[in-house]
Structure formats: structure tokens, C-alpha cells
Design an enzyme around this catalytic site. Structure first.
Site, PDB file in Angstrom:
ATOM      1  N   CYS A  79       0.841  -1.193   0.000  1.00  0.00           N
ATOM      2  CA  CYS A  79       0.000   0.000   0.000  1.00  0.00           C
ATOM      3  C   CYS A  79       0.883   1.252   0.000  1.00  0.00           C
ATOM      4  O   CYS A  79       1.731   1.413   0.883  1.00  0.00           O
ATOM      5  CB  CYS A  79      -0.901  -0.006   1.228  1.00  0.00           C
ATOM      6  SG  CYS A  79      -1.912   1.485   1.401  1.00  0.00           S
TER       7      CYS A  79
ATOM      8  N   ASP B 257      21.386   0.941 -16.568  1.00  0.00           N
ATOM      9  CA  ASP B 257      21.183  -0.248 -15.740  1.00  0.00           C
ATOM     10  C   ASP B 257      20.200  -1.189 -16.433  1.00  0.00           C
ATOM     11  O   ASP B 257      19.035  -0.845 -16.636  1.00  0.00           O
ATOM     12  CB  ASP B 257      20.644   0.183 -14.372  1.00  0.00           C
ATOM     13  CG  ASP B 257      20.494  -0.983 -13.406  1.00  0.00           C
ATOM     14  OD1 ASP B 257      20.632  -2.144 -13.819  1.00  0.00           O
ATOM     15  OD2 ASP B 257      20.227  -0.717 -12.216  1.00  0.00           O
TER      16      ASP B 257
ATOM     17  N   CYS C 290       0.192   3.304   3.511  1.00  0.00           N
ATOM     18  CA  CYS C 290       0.636   2.899   4.846  1.00  0.00           C
ATOM     19  C   CYS C 290       1.736   1.848   4.846  1.00  0.00           C
ATOM     20  O   CYS C 290       2.283   1.530   5.904  1.00  0.00           O
ATOM     21  CB  CYS C 290      -0.558   2.398   5.658  1.00  0.00           C
ATOM     22  SG  CYS C 290      -1.214   0.802   5.095  1.00  0.00           S
TER      23      CYS C 290
ATOM     24  N   CYS D  90      -6.309  -2.492   0.734  1.00  0.00           N
ATOM     25  CA  CYS D  90      -5.419  -2.549   1.889  1.00  0.00           C
ATOM     26  C   CYS D  90      -6.284  -2.775   3.121  1.00  0.00           C
ATOM     27  O   CYS D  90      -7.169  -1.956   3.431  1.00  0.00           O
ATOM     28  CB  CYS D  90      -4.629  -1.248   2.028  1.00  0.00           C
ATOM     29  SG  CYS D  90      -3.617  -1.185   3.527  1.00  0.00           S
TER      30      CYS D  90
ATOM     31  N   CYS E  34      -5.343   0.307   6.067  1.00  0.00           N
ATOM     32  CA  CYS E  34      -5.793   1.714   6.033  1.00  0.00           C
ATOM     33  C   CYS E  34      -7.049   1.925   5.212  1.00  0.00           C
ATOM     34  O   CYS E  34      -7.625   3.021   5.231  1.00  0.00           O
ATOM     35  CB  CYS E  34      -4.674   2.617   5.506  1.00  0.00           C
ATOM     36  SG  CYS E  34      -4.342   2.448   3.741  1.00  0.00           S
TER      37      CYS E  34
END
Length: 414
Positions: free
Chosen positions: A200, A338, A203, A216, A219
Site C-alpha cells: 500500500c 542499468d 501505509c 489494503c 488503512c
């Protein structure tokens, strides 16, 4: 619109067009970047002045910006002329050039690089902002994806003004960023790549997923109910009233049906009847070379751009099941140096078919394919790749500069 430009802004616009024309004449590019750079040096507020009085939509996200911008342009052109940068120059220089090239266009559809969204919100005062998705991209150049979502959230909270947000209900990062805005139109645009949204963003707890739905449990952040969606059956988009708008797209894959759904949602906010707009999307056959088909030496190549893990996954969903596949990977500045992200891509769907690997970082890609048990051959360039496959259809998947190299080899095919 630009009819009321100051003398300084008019002079800057003239220099912009001259620089762009010289760039094209000398074969250095289409002039969008250098033209905008020159114009903004002469008049730093040129973008803002050129955008004034227009109905603007900004379209941003990690994947699908260019295609969605092209679809949106086609849809809005049902009611008027549209200024657009739908060939990919998605920073302020490109936006400035796009607006300067279409001074009488009442509408503007502007693809926006994720890192410039705040700057464009301030300069263009958009009527609509479309947020497509967020996933890892250019690992050595871009910020971590959750940090970018937090930046968007703060930017939207302070700078969105009267804009209506069109947002992907299936991407938790997008939902979290857009949820601070009072006017949001949710689109079920899908999210095949979920590795960057496993937790999430609000949170830090683990997100539960049940098919398309996510939530979630800590929260309460969850998938909002979408007003627009891709139909479960057939080739169609379903609008807020439940009406189906049939599509006949030339561009492949579910992801492009999702891009079309977003474009129709945007166009409807400009007063375009989706029933009038939907057929216009079928006119889009290629976007800055993406999805273009090229005939070479008895081979029919289809060109697909894939810049990051989500994009490669979507490309594998688009390719036909039998033709050979050419994969090309570079790692130049524009791509990001990268290449470790290729280990996030599942290549096992290519097992059992002929795979040819090329590009600057072809050996990196070869090692990755070997890890996934995919047979392949390595060649030096696209010419050798064409020679290595039999006559007939060929799918070509390449990241950004590798894709541009291939377009250049084929005379910048569109």
C-alpha cells in the site's frame, strides 16, 4: 490562444519554427526539442503564453502515453483542431513546439513525462489530466516509483486547480496519487504488471488482490468503482451509462483497448460524443513507428516498443503465437544504463519459438533468456536478425534507442 502573443513571444515563436526547420533540413531530428529550447530561451514564459485560452489535456504515466495521446487527439478532432506532441517529445521543449506549430488549435493533447507533470500543470492550466500507470523505469535515472507517486500526489493537491483527473482505477499508486483531487473519473485500464504495487503506498501494508479488485486491510485504500472500462467480451469500451462503444482498432492487445477507453473518457470531458469518437480511433495504425509493419527481404516485420518490465510484458501479450521474435536491447543514456530490470521480466512465454537477440546489450539479454530456458541465437544487428529468420511474419520487440536504431535502418518508418 496565441493570437494575443506579445512581440517578444511572437519573435520567440518565429525563432522556434526556424530552428525546428533547420533541424529537419539537416537530418538531426524533427526539430521539436531544439525548436522549443530556442523559443524558451528567448521567452521563458512561451509555453504558458501559447497554452493560454486553449482546452488542454495532459497525459502522463510510465507506459502508453504516446498511444493514448494519439488516440485522444483522434477523438477530440471530431469537434476541432488539436495541437499535440503525439510523436513523443514529452518535455516542456516539445510541448512548446507542439503549441507553436498549431497556433489556431482550440484544443491541445499533450503527452507529459512523469517528472514534468507539476511544471506542466502550472504552465498549461489543463482542463483534464490523465494518469495512466506508474512502474519502474530507467533505474539509474528515475526516482523510485512510490516516491514518484508521492510527488504526484503532492503536486496534484497543490496545482491541479480546476482540472478533472482521469485515472486508472487498477493501479494502486495512481489511485493514491489521484485520490486527493475532488474531480476524478476512474477508468478500469488494467494492470498486468503488479510487482511495483504489492504494498500500500499510503501505509506500507501488503495489498490484497481478488481478480481486478484490490484493497489494503490496514488503512482502507481500495480500488474505486470505475466509470469506464474495457468490455469483458468483444472489442468494446463500456461507458458510465453502461453503453458499449465498439472498437475496431488497428493496434493490438488489451492494453491498447485500455488506452482507447482512457481516450474516450478524456474526449467525453471535452464534449465529444463517445459514439462519434470511437470509430475515429480505428484510423490510428502506427504511433511514431510503434506497431508499424515493414516489408524487408520477404519478411513482414511488426515493430513493438518496450522500455521497461511492464512494457515488455504487454508486448509479449500482443505478439502472434507462431512467428519468430527479434529482441533488441540497448542501454544508452535515454534508456538508462542499468539493465538489471530484465530479470524482472518473465521470458518463458517465448520458449519453443525462434528467438533472435541483438542490440548493444545483446549478451545481457542472452544470459537472461538462458536463465529462463529460452533457446536463442545472438546476432550483431537488425540486418543480421532479418537474415536469421525465415520469410514471413516477424515480431520485433526493442527498447527505446534500439527501437530508434531500427526505425533509422528502415528510414524512420511511421
Amino acid at each position: 490562444m496565441s493570437a494575443n502573443l506579445t512581440p517578444r513571444a511572437k519573435f520567440a515563436t518565429t525563432l522556434l519554427k526556424t530552428a525546428a526547420a533547420l533541424s529537419r533540413a539537416t537530418g538531426r531530428g524533427d526539430g521539436s526539442v531544439i525548436g522549443g529550447r530556442v523559443g524558451l530561451i528567448v521567452e521563458p514564459r512561451l509555453l504558458e503564453l501559447l497554452a493560454e485560452g486553449r482546452h488542454v489535456v495532459l497525459i502522463s504515466g510510465t507506459n502508453g502515453k504516446t498511444t493514448t495521446t494519439r488516440f485522444t487527439t483522434a477523438a477530440i478532432e471530431a469537434i476541432g483542431k488539436v495541437a499535440t506532441n503525439s510523436f513523443g517529445a514529452n518535455m516542456p521543449t516539445g510541448h512548446t513546439t507542439a503549441l507553436a506549430k498549431a497556433p489556431k488549435a482550440e484544443y491541445a493533447a499533450l503527452e507529459c513525462d512523469e517528472h514534468y507533470l507539476g511544471q506542466l500543470l502550472d504552465a498549461a492550466n489543463p482542463k483534464v489530466v490523465a494518469l495512466l500507470n506508474l512502474s519502474r523505469d530507467q533505474l539509474d535515472r528515475a526516482m523510485e516509483v512510490t516516491a514518484l507517486a508521492a510527488k504526484w500526489r503532492q503536486t496534484l493537491q497543490t496545482s491541479a486547480g480546476q482540472s478533472t483527473i482521469v485515472a486508472n482505477a487498477d493501479d494502486p499508486l495512481i489511485v493514491w496519487a489521484a485520490s486527493v483531487c475532488p474531480r476524478v473519473v476512474w477508468v478500469a485500464a488494467g494492470q498486468s504488471w503488479t510487482a511495483d504495487s504489492a504494498i500500500c503506498p499510503n501505509c506500507g501494508s501488503h495489498l490484497d488482490r481478488f481478480g481486478e479488485f484490490w484493497r489494503c486491510t490496514n488503512c482502507g485504500l481500495n480500488r474505486p468503482s470505475p466509470q469506464w472500462s474495457v468490455a469483458q467480451t468483444g472489442e468494446a469500451v463500456v461507458g458510465p451509462d453502461g453503453r458499449r462503444y465498439e472498437l475496431n482498432l488497428q493496434l493490438p492487445g488489451r492494453v491498447n483497448r485500455a488506452n482507447a477507453a482512457t481516450a474516450l473518457a478524456i474526449a467525453s470531458l471535452f464534449g465529444v460524443d463517445p459514439g462519434q469518437a470511437a470509430p475515429r480511433l480505428s484510423e490510428v495504425a502506427s504511433v511514431a513507428g510503434r506497431y508499424a509493419k515493414v516489408e524487408r527481404e520477404g519478411r513482414q516485420l511488426r515493430l513493438l516498443l518496450a522500455k521497461n518490465p511492464a512494457g515488455w510484458l504487454e508486448s509479449f501479450d500482443m505478439i502472434e503465437p507462431n512467428p519468430p521474435v527479434v529482441l533488441s536491447l540497448n542501454a544508452r543514456e535515454v534508456d538508462g544504463f542499468d539493465t538489471s530490470w530484465i530479470y524482472d521480466v518473465d521470458f518463458t512465454s517465448l520458449a519453443g519459438r525462434k528467438v533472435v537477440v541483438t542490440g548493444d546489450r545483446r549478451t545481457d539479454l542472452a544470459v537472461r533468456l538462458e536463465v529462463d530456458g529460452v533457446d536463442f541465437i545472438v546476432v550483431d544487428d537488425i540486418k543480421a536478425a532479418i537474415a536469421a529468420v525465415p520469410p514471413g511474419p516477424v515480431e520485433v520487440v526493442a527498447n527505446y534507442t534500439a527501437f530508434q536504431d531500427i526505425r533509422a535502418e528502415f528510414n524512420r518508418v511511421n
